[in-house]
Enzyme design. Structure first.
Site, PDB file in Angstrom:
ATOM      1  N   SER A  76       9.277  58.242 -34.050  1.00  0.00           N
ATOM      2  CA  SER A  76      10.176  59.264 -34.587  1.00  0.00           C
ATOM      3  C   SER A  76      10.648  60.215 -33.491  1.00  0.00           C
ATOM      4  O   SER A  76      11.664  60.897 -33.650  1.00  0.00           O
ATOM      5  CB  SER A  76       9.495  60.053 -35.707  1.00  0.00           C
ATOM      6  OG  SER A  76       8.276  60.611 -35.253  1.00  0.00           O
ATOM      7  N   HIS A 126       8.287  60.755 -27.075  1.00  0.00           N
ATOM      8  CA  HIS A 126       7.247  61.286 -26.198  1.00  0.00           C
ATOM      9  C   HIS A 126       5.968  60.633 -26.697  1.00  0.00           C
ATOM     10  O   HIS A 126       5.586  60.839 -27.854  1.00  0.00           O
ATOM     11  CB  HIS A 126       7.165  62.812 -26.278  1.00  0.00           C
ATOM     12  CG  HIS A 126       6.204  63.400 -25.296  1.00  0.00           C
ATOM     13  ND1 HIS A 126       6.615  64.122 -24.196  1.00  0.00           N
ATOM     14  CD2 HIS A 126       4.841  63.352 -25.226  1.00  0.00           C
ATOM     15  CE1 HIS A 126       5.558  64.512 -23.500  1.00  0.00           C
ATOM     16  NE2 HIS A 126       4.461  64.048 -24.119  1.00  0.00           N
ATOM     17  N   HIS A 186       2.751  59.201 -28.186  1.00  0.00           N
ATOM     18  CA  HIS A 186       1.702  59.802 -29.001  1.00  0.00           C
ATOM     19  C   HIS A 186       1.002  58.713 -29.809  1.00  0.00           C
ATOM     20  O   HIS A 186       1.551  57.633 -30.034  1.00  0.00           O
ATOM     21  CB  HIS A 186       2.280  60.870 -29.939  1.00  0.00           C
ATOM     22  CG  HIS A 186       3.402  60.374 -30.805  1.00  0.00           C
ATOM     23  ND1 HIS A 186       4.686  60.180 -30.324  1.00  0.00           N
ATOM     24  CD2 HIS A 186       3.444  60.035 -32.118  1.00  0.00           C
ATOM     25  CE1 HIS A 186       5.463  59.738 -31.304  1.00  0.00           C
ATOM     26  NE2 HIS A 186       4.733  59.636 -32.396  1.00  0.00           N
TER      27      HIS A 186
END
Length: 317
Positions: free
Chosen positions: A249, A252, A254
Site C-alpha cells: 500500500s 517503503h 515493511h
C-alpha cells in the site's frame, strides 16, 4: 488540534464491507482542523475545505463481555424470531468509556490516490514479469513524491508514535499497527508492523540474498518479532504470521506481524501476502530470485497501475 468530527461534511460512500463491518466515506473538513504541514497543498476544495476520508469499523468485543450480561451491560434487547433450538436477538450495549462502538480512522487531506485506494473496485489478476516491472512498475514507484511516505519518516525519526515503539534498532523498528488497539482489542486481533529504516528498499522486488544482501535484516526482523510477542504478550513461537505485501500500500519496505489465528482479513489474500519465512528461504536458495520471478497478484481497478497493466495483459494475450 484534534479533529472535530462534527465539522465533517459528508459527500458520498466510497465502499462498504458488511463481512468486515466497515464503511469508507468521503467528505470534507475545515482546513483549520488539520495540522498537516501540507494541508494547503493537496486535497483542497474550492471553498477552502480539505477532502477527508473516514473509515468506520465496528470494534471487536472484549472477551469479558458475555460474563457481564447478567450485570446489565445490555441496555436493551429485541427478539427477532425463533424456531426449534434457535433464537435471534438484537442487542444494544450500554455506553461505557471502555467499550467503544466504533474505531474511526481519518485521512485528511486525502489525495486522489487515497480516494481510489478506499473506493470499491474490481480486481484484475495480473502477471508481472521482470520486464514489466522494469518498464511499468518501477517508474510508477519512482514517480511518487517523498510526501507520500512522510508519515513513515515521522515514525522512523521519532516525530510521531515514539511512545508506541516495542523495538528499535539502527535497521528497523516494530510498533502496533493502527489497525489494532491493544487497549480495547483482544490479543487474537494482534497486529504489529516492522518498518525498515533503509528507504532504498521499497518492495520485496528490491530484496536480495548473498553477501551484502538483506538476509541478516530479514532474519533480525523475524527473531525480534517472535521475541516481542513472547515477552510482551506471552505468545509462543509459531503464534504469529509474518508477511509482506506485493503490491504494498506504500513503497517503503515493511513487514506485517499478525496473530496466527486471524483468517480472512483484508491483506491476507493469496498473491498479495508473501510469508517472510518463504522470502528468506527463497533468497537463501537463489539470492536474486525476487527480481527474476514473474509475480501474479490481484490489482484493484482504482490502483494507479491498473490501466497500464490492463494494456500490458492485452498485448501479451
Amino acid at each position: 488540534m484534534p479533529i472535530q468530527l462534527q465539522d465533517f461534511d459528508f459527500e458520498r460512500v466510497l465502499d462498504e464491507n458488511p463481512y468486515f463491518r466497515c464503511l469508507n466515506v468521503l467528505g470534507t473538513l475545515p482546513a483549520s482542523s488539520v495540522s498537516s504541514s501540507d494541508a494547503s497543498l493537496s486535497g483542497s476544495t474550492s471553498d477552502g475545505r480539505l477532502l477527508a476520508i473516514l473509515r468506520l469499523e465496528r470494534t471487536p468485543f472484549p472477551l469479558t463481555l458475555p460474563q457481564e450480561f447478567s450485570s446489565g451491560v445490555l441496555e436493551n434487547t429485541k427478539c427477532l424470531g425463533s424456531t426449534d433450538i434457535y433464537t435471534w436477538i438484537n442487542g444494544w450495549l450500554k455506553r461505557r468509556d471502555d467499550l467503544p462502538d466504533l474505531k474511526i480512522s481519518v485521512i485528511c487531506p486525502a489525495t486522489d490516490v487515497h480516494i481510489r485506494k478506499y473506493s470499491k473496485q474490481d480486481i484484475l489478476m495480473v502477471h508481472e514479469t521482470p520486464e514489466l516491472y522494469e518498464k511499468v512498475v518501477k517508474p510508477y514507484i519512482e514517480a511518487f513524491p517523498p510526501s507520500r511516505t512522510q508519515w513513515v519518516r515521522n515514525i522512523l525519526d521519532g516525530t510521531s508514535e515514539a511512545h508506541s515503539l516495542l523495538h528499535s534498532t539502527d535497521e528497523f523498528l516494530i510498533l502496533p499497527d493502527m489497525k489494532w488497539d491493544p487497549t480495547t482489542s483482544p490479543l487474537t486481533a494482534l497486529y504489529l508492523l516492522a518498518l525498515v529504516r533503509d528507504p532504498s528498499i521499497r518492495s520485496m522486488r528490491d530484496l536480495c540474498g548473498g553477501e551484502g544482501g538483506h538476509l541478516p535484516l530479514l532474519n533480525a526482523i523475524r527473531d525480534a518479532a517472535h521475541s516481542i510477542v513472547e515477552r510482551k504478550y506471552g505468545l509462543e513461537r509459531g503464534s504469529v504470521r509474518l508477511y509482506v505485501h506485493y503490491q504494498p500500500s506504500y513503497y517503503h519496505f515493511h513487514v506485517h506481524i499478525v496473530h496466527a489465528s486471524q483468517s480472512g482479513i483484508m491483506g491476507m489474500t493469496v498473491g498479495q501476502a508473501h510469508l517472510l519465512d518463504d522470502i528468506i528461504s527463497l533468497l537463501t536458495v537463489a539470492p536474486d530470485i525476487l527480481s527474476s520471478l514473474t509475480l501474479t497478484y490481484g490489482l484493484g481497478s482504482q490502483h494507479g497501475l491498473y490501466g497500464q497493466m490492463v494494456a500490458a495483459q492485452s498485448n501479451a494475450a
